[in-house]
Design an enzyme around this catalytic site. Sequence first.
Site, PDB file in Angstrom:
ATOM      1  N   TYR A  59      26.896 -19.619   9.332  1.00  0.00           N
ATOM      2  CA  TYR A  59      26.594 -19.049   7.996  1.00  0.00           C
ATOM      3  C   TYR A  59      25.745 -18.008   8.185  1.00  0.00           C
ATOM      4  CZ  TYR A  59      28.530 -23.369   6.047  1.00  0.00           C
ATOM      5  OH  TYR A  59      29.216 -24.652   5.712  1.00  0.00           O
ATOM      6  N   PRO A 206      32.774 -28.960  -3.261  1.00  0.00           N
ATOM      7  CA  PRO A 206      32.544 -29.896  -4.263  1.00  0.00           C
ATOM      8  C   PRO A 206      33.013 -29.241  -5.675  1.00  0.00           C
ATOM      9  CG  PRO A 206      30.536 -29.927  -3.699  1.00  0.00           C
ATOM     10  CD  PRO A 206      31.190 -28.989  -2.899  1.00  0.00           C
ATOM     11  N   LEU A 207      32.418 -27.780  -5.938  1.00  0.00           N
ATOM     12  CA  LEU A 207      32.662 -27.275  -7.148  1.00  0.00           C
ATOM     13  C   LEU A 207      33.787 -26.279  -6.799  1.00  0.00           C
ATOM     14  CD1 LEU A 207      28.888 -26.877  -8.306  1.00  0.00           C
ATOM     15  CD2 LEU A 207      30.757 -28.758  -8.598  1.00  0.00           C
ATOM     16  N   GLY A 208      34.521 -26.108  -5.902  1.00  0.00           N
ATOM     17  CA  GLY A 208      35.231 -24.989  -5.795  1.00  0.00           C
ATOM     18  C   GLY A 208      35.038 -23.651  -5.422  1.00  0.00           C
ATOM     19  N   GLY A 210      32.512 -22.188  -6.824  1.00  0.00           N
ATOM     20  CA  GLY A 210      32.061 -22.167  -8.218  1.00  0.00           C
ATOM     21  C   GLY A 210      33.354 -22.041  -9.482  1.00  0.00           C
TER      22      GLY A 210
END
Length: 282
Positions: A59, A206-208, A210
């Site tokens: 990252y 988990p939120l795609g 955004g």
Amino acid sequence: MRNTTITIAGYEVGRVGYGTMQLSGPKALGSPVDPEACKDVVRSAVAQGVRLIDTSAYYGPEIANRLLAEALAPYPDEVLIATKVGARRTPDGGFTADATPEAIRGAVHDNLRQLRIDRLSLVHARYMPDSTIPFEDTVGALADLKDEGLVAHVGVSNVSLDLFERAQTVTPIASVENEFRLGLDAGRDVLDAATQLGIAYLAFRPLGNGLLVGPGSPLQAVARAAGVSPATIALAWILDHSPTMAVIPGSSQPEHLAANLAALSFELTDELRTELARLDLS
């Protein structure tokens, strides 16, 4: 009532963790606009009870790990830092396999140096579809580093059921880190297998990225009617799928962090579950 904590790699952690990808710049490349604000969010997460932090040397690269260390090192004893190896970045912001035993060893040493620690508590071997290296060899490299004392526990990431089962023939697997969210039907066989074995399952994206909580998402209307954030509902829906499930959403803003943590106490009604099942979130 849903359990609010699970045990991963010997740590009791809250089921809403924190992913560090957003500590770096767009597409997880380069530095963020406001590094100090990002470090403040990390400190706030821990202050509010987050005990699971997921990161990686790729990252940034290096940026997320560096900011994490600047924010928290020396780390509180109760905080589990999990990382990933097996991939590297491409110039366009993509990911490609980097899974030879030599690359795995190098990535572990990179994480140790960047995070300013002597041993990694949990390292996930990430499977990349373009890899030409047998997954057993990648996991085996982590097992060797575990024998050397540089890694405490080994996990796997982005795996099919076959890869998950093959990894378990090499070394004990502490956790699985796979994509799981509303609107994504794949991967339930791995979740079912992990749950049956009592192995922690960490849901990434988990939120795609955004998409589930953006202005155009049909989840917005459902959340307004329920009086909570779309992120709260989306994460609570995931947590309901298994007592060994955790989520690792990222955030660089305090209000997003609060909405994520609210999922721990938000209870879905049967009516809300039915409504969510009818949404087109593909």
